[in-house]
Design a protein around this motif. Structure first.
Motif, mmCIF file in Angstrom:
data_model
loop_
_atom_site.group_PDB
_atom_site.id
_atom_site.type_symbol
_atom_site.label_atom_id
_atom_site.label_comp_id
_atom_site.label_asym_id
_atom_site.label_seq_id
_atom_site.Cartn_x
_atom_site.Cartn_y
_atom_site.Cartn_z
ATOM 1 N N ASP A 7 0.914 -1.349 0.011
ATOM 2 C CA ASP A 7 0.016 -0.020 0.016
ATOM 3 C C ASP A 7 0.913 1.203 0.223
ATOM 4 O O ASP A 7 0.636 2.035 0.573
ATOM 5 C CB ASP A 7 -1.065 0.114 1.221
ATOM 6 C CG ASP A 7 -2.047 -1.282 1.148
ATOM 7 O OD1 ASP A 7 -2.493 -1.463 0.115
ATOM 8 O OD2 ASP A 7 -2.235 -1.598 2.093
ATOM 9 N N GLY A 8 1.832 0.932 -0.822
ATOM 10 C CA GLY A 8 2.638 2.352 -0.926
ATOM 11 C C GLY A 8 3.717 2.723 0.128
ATOM 12 O O GLY A 8 4.454 3.453 0.015
ATOM 13 N N ILE A 9 3.827 1.785 1.098
ATOM 14 C CA ILE A 9 4.684 2.089 2.132
ATOM 15 C C ILE A 9 5.743 0.822 2.141
ATOM 16 O O ILE A 9 5.601 -0.231 1.865
ATOM 17 C CB ILE A 9 4.207 1.647 3.458
ATOM 18 C CG1 ILE A 9 2.808 2.794 3.770
ATOM 19 C CG2 ILE A 9 5.117 1.857 4.740
ATOM 20 C CD1 ILE A 9 2.282 2.400 4.893
ATOM 21 N N HIS A 10 7.041 1.355 2.173
ATOM 22 C CA HIS A 10 8.442 0.299 2.013
ATOM 23 C C HIS A 10 8.368 -0.165 3.320
ATOM 24 O O HIS A 10 8.629 0.367 4.525
ATOM 25 C CB HIS A 10 9.693 1.024 1.618
ATOM 26 C CG HIS A 10 9.508 1.488 0.122
ATOM 27 N ND1 HIS A 10 9.774 0.616 -0.668
ATOM 28 C CD2 HIS A 10 9.102 2.531 -0.309
ATOM 29 C CE1 HIS A 10 9.773 1.305 -1.930
ATOM 30 N NE2 HIS A 10 9.251 2.535 -1.526
ATOM 31 N N TYR A 11 8.725 -1.707 3.502
ATOM 32 C CA TYR A 11 9.013 -2.294 4.674
ATOM 33 C C TYR A 11 10.362 -2.804 4.385
ATOM 34 O O TYR A 11 10.594 -3.680 3.380
ATOM 35 C CB TYR A 11 7.860 -3.296 4.963
ATOM 36 C CG TYR A 11 6.531 -2.679 5.390
ATOM 37 C CD1 TYR A 11 6.305 -2.221 6.852
ATOM 38 C CD2 TYR A 11 5.559 -2.428 4.516
ATOM 39 C CE1 TYR A 11 4.982 -1.826 7.145
ATOM 40 C CE2 TYR A 11 4.413 -1.732 4.645
ATOM 41 C CZ TYR A 11 4.071 -1.554 6.022
ATOM 42 O OH TYR A 11 2.724 -1.022 6.292
ATOM 43 N N ARG A 12 11.404 -2.793 5.636
ATOM 44 C CA ARG A 12 12.422 -3.813 5.160
ATOM 45 C C ARG A 12 12.616 -5.219 5.355
ATOM 46 O O ARG A 12 13.232 -6.057 4.914
ATOM 47 C CB ARG A 12 13.531 -2.848 5.944
ATOM 48 C CG ARG A 12 13.650 -2.955 7.567
ATOM 49 C CD ARG A 12 14.481 -2.350 8.118
ATOM 50 N NE ARG A 12 14.671 -2.711 9.725
ATOM 51 C CZ ARG A 12 15.306 -1.835 10.511
ATOM 52 N NH1 ARG A 12 15.786 -0.822 10.075
ATOM 53 N NH2 ARG A 12 14.988 -2.249 11.698
ATOM 54 N N ASN A 13 11.544 -5.514 6.319
ATOM 55 C CA ASN A 13 11.109 -6.819 6.281
ATOM 56 C C ASN A 13 9.528 -7.060 6.662
ATOM 57 O O ASN A 13 9.211 -5.883 7.340
ATOM 58 C CB ASN A 13 12.031 -7.487 7.169
ATOM 59 C CG ASN A 13 11.786 -7.287 8.886
ATOM 60 O OD1 ASN A 13 10.805 -7.362 9.237
ATOM 61 N ND2 ASN A 13 12.804 -6.638 9.355
ATOM 62 N N PRO A 14 8.945 -8.014 6.650
ATOM 63 C CA PRO A 14 7.498 -8.169 6.721
ATOM 64 C C PRO A 14 7.112 -8.471 8.157
ATOM 65 O O PRO A 14 6.026 -8.532 8.575
ATOM 66 C CB PRO A 14 7.160 -9.407 5.760
ATOM 67 C CG PRO A 14 8.239 -10.371 5.882
ATOM 68 C CD PRO A 14 9.513 -9.316 5.964
ATOM 69 N N LEU A 15 7.924 -8.324 9.092
ATOM 70 C CA LEU A 15 7.794 -8.633 10.503
ATOM 71 C C LEU A 15 7.666 -7.866 11.427
ATOM 72 O O LEU A 15 8.489 -7.046 11.702
ATOM 73 C CB LEU A 15 8.603 -9.811 11.018
ATOM 74 C CG LEU A 15 8.315 -10.441 12.325
ATOM 75 C CD1 LEU A 15 7.198 -11.340 12.292
ATOM 76 C CD2 LEU A 15 9.545 -11.476 12.774
#
Ligand SMILES: Cc1cc2nc3c(=O)[nH]c(=O)nc-3n(C[C@H](O)[C@H](O)[C@H](O)COP(=O)(O)O)c2cc1C
Length: 382
Positions: free
Chosen positions: A69-77
């Motif tokens: 949703d347009g947000i960068h996450y460096r990992n999914p946890l």
């Protein structure tokens, strides 16, 4: 079960499992929670403390980066809501290796939570669970938002909004105003909102499972929502399939971006715990009793929405395999609390390390490629 620790992780695991955890578990759980929070606050307050945490726990790998949703996450946890009810430890989570953190639940009004302070959490170690009877204690959205305003967060931050647990009588207008107050207060703070309609420990139950109430709430939220922030709705663990379908369809209708699956499990609807550990007969369980049902709900919602709603999967994640099962069932992001309490603060690194291996094994280059890969969608009706 395979472990994905390197030598440092293995050492951290043994120190936590055989030294720290037995000591921490000498305190009653709510006391332990408050003491660890105070320690975290101290560690996070200076560069040296944060450096130590990073050296001990941090892990990263490019294949874990994901855009949701347009947000960068460096990992999914991520950290799940309920651990940091007043949003105090945001400097610590990035160093522990979390990819994001959901704060709260925050309520419109100051909320002391349920009576019996100090006796509102119960460990169920054989069941790998915690019985929670907090009842949404938090300092209220005004105070917390003024403290967090203008702060730069190193990872995406979710703001979990719930309705103040102050009144045994449900009033629709008052309750909606309570949620909207929190959304307004955090308009410019954090990266996404979660609307928690599933707290099992409130005096007036879960009134927003009712379709008319939910419709009114989601319409009111859509009318004032900030254009740039995704909004997710958090569901209970013990809904019927019909109830899940109604909520998920309402989310789609009102343009919500996704769902958080799921909140705690009430023992009266869930038998997946060791019976003699249930010594308090209020509240609801986290952890392992939730693991299977939560993954089933993820599978169902992914198939019903054909992957069009973002799914944050949370419930009983202890290992990389648990995490990967939720991703391949359809979760885009994951959250956890109980796994960290039973396994230790190094477990996020181990899970992320394991996810890298599991992705490689299945031939995926990134997390997003694996989402839903073991949950094929049914054919479309023609
Ligand atoms: C101590 C505790 C407090 C919680 N408080 C909240 C809360 O305030 N709001 C919320 O949405 N979920 C709350 N939860 C539920 C968690 O966010 C999560 O959905 C649930 O614990 C399942 O994840 P886990 O098995 O990894 O703990 C709480 C859980 C725990 C253990």
């Amino acid at each position: 079960m395979k472990t994905y620790y390197d030598l440092k992780g293995l050492l951290n695991y043994f120190v936590y499992r055989w030294v720290l955890r037995p000591l921490i578990f000498l305190w009653p759980p709510e006391v332990a929670h408050n003491k660890l929070k105070a320690f975290g606050l101290w560690m996070g307050s200076g560069g040296f403390g944060r450096w130590v945490l990073r050296k001990l726990f941090y892990f990263e790998d490019l294949s874990l980066n994901t855009l949701v949703d347009g947000i960068h996450y460096r990992n999914p946890l991520g950290l799940s809501a309920g651990f940091d009810k007043d949003g105090e430890l945001t400097d610590v989570y990035p160093e522990l290796g979390f990819g994001f953190a959901e704060l709260g639940s925050f309520t419109g009004e100051i909320c002391p939570g349920n009576p019996g302070v100090g006796r509102r959490l119960f460990r169920m170690p054989k069941s790998k669970s915690i019985l929670v009877w907090y009842g949404l204690n938090n300092q209220g959205s005004e105070k917390i938002s003024s403290r967090l305003a203008g702060k730069n967060f190193a990872i995406p931050i979710g703001i979990n909004a719930a309705k103040s647990n102050l009144n045994p009588e449900f009033d629709l207008q008052e309750s909606m105003a309570d949620y909207l107050k929190t959304l307004k207060a955090f308009e410019n703070i954090g990266d996404y909102f979660t609307i928690n309609i599933s707290c099992p420990n409130t005096q007036d139950g879960e009134p927003f499972v009712n379709p008319e109430n939910l419709d009114a709430l989601l319409a009111a939220i859509s009318a004032i929502r900030p254009a740039d922030k995704p909004i997710y709705v958090k569901l209970a663990a013990d809904l019927t399939l019909d109830e899940i379908n109604i909520i998920v369809d309402a989310c789609v209708k009102h343009g919500m971006n996704g769902v958080v699956l799921t909140n705690l499990a009430k023992p009266e609807f869930n038998q997946e715990y060791v019976k003699d550990e249930l010594i308090f007969h209020k509240g609801a369980m986290s952890g392992l009793p939730l693991q299977r049902i939560c993954t089933q709900v993820i599978r169902h919602v992914y198939r019903r929405t054909r992957g069009k709603l973002t799914i944050i999967g949370v419930g009983g994640i202890f290992t990389a395999e648990d995490a990967y099962e939720k991703i391949t069932s359809g979760a885009n992001l994951l959250e956890m609390i109980t796994g960290m309490i039973y396994e230790g603060p190094q477990v996020m690194g181990e899970i992320n390390r394991g996810l890298v291996e599991l992705l490689k094994k299945d031939g995926f280059e990134s997390i997003s490629d694996a989402v839903g890969s073991r949950n094929p969608l049914p054919p479309l009706d023609t």
